[in-house]
Scaffold this motif. Structure first.
Motif, short mmCIF file in Angstrom:
data_model
loop_
_atom_site.label_atom_id
_atom_site.label_comp_id
_atom_site.label_asym_id
_atom_site.label_seq_id
_atom_site.Cartn_x
_atom_site.Cartn_y
_atom_site.Cartn_z
N ASP A 174 29.03 45.94 36.79
CA ASP A 174 30.27 45.87 36.01
C ASP A 174 30.49 44.45 35.49
O ASP A 174 30.14 43.47 36.16
N LYS A 175 31.07 44.35 34.32
CA LYS A 175 31.39 43.06 33.72
C LYS A 175 32.72 42.57 34.29
O LYS A 175 33.67 43.33 34.41
N SER B 154 44.19 36.40 36.65
CA SER B 154 44.30 37.84 36.46
C SER B 154 42.98 38.39 35.95
O SER B 154 42.10 37.66 35.53
N SER B 155 42.87 39.71 36.01
CA SER B 155 41.69 40.38 35.46
C SER B 155 42.15 41.46 34.50
O SER B 155 43.33 41.81 34.47
N ARG C 83 26.08 32.91 31.39
CA ARG C 83 26.49 34.21 30.89
C ARG C 83 25.30 35.15 30.91
O ARG C 83 24.26 34.85 30.36
N PHE C 84 25.47 36.29 31.55
CA PHE C 84 24.44 37.30 31.64
C PHE C 84 24.72 38.38 30.60
O PHE C 84 25.80 38.93 30.57
N ASN D 20 44.72 44.65 41.73
CA ASN D 20 43.70 44.78 42.78
C ASN D 20 42.43 45.40 42.21
O ASN D 20 42.11 46.55 42.50
N PRO D 21 41.70 44.64 41.43
CA PRO D 21 40.53 45.21 40.75
C PRO D 21 39.40 45.56 41.71
O PRO D 21 39.24 44.93 42.74
#
Length: 64
Positions: A28-29, A15-16, A62-63, A21-22
């Protein structure tokens, strides 16, 4: 003999924080929840719009 090996299907949940439906824009992170119902080796890959595939988990960079 698969039905007798006690290695039945493993449930995986992904999931996000943006719902079912992201949609993301450049910059965007991306926050993802990845979970299995049994001890497992899990991998998460991201396919970019240009077709490039990036392994995100494990060993993600990780950015900030």
């Amino acid at each position: 003999w698969r039905e007798y090996d006690d290695l039945g299907p493993i449930g995986v949940f992904i999931s996000s924080d943006r719902g079912k439906n992201p949609v993301y824009k450049i910059g965007d992170k991306l926050n993802v929840l990845l979970q299995a119902n049994e001890d497992s080796y899990l991998y998460l890959f991201y396919k970019q719009a240009n077709g490039k595939i990036i392994k995100m988990f494990p060993n993600i960079r990780r950015f900030i």
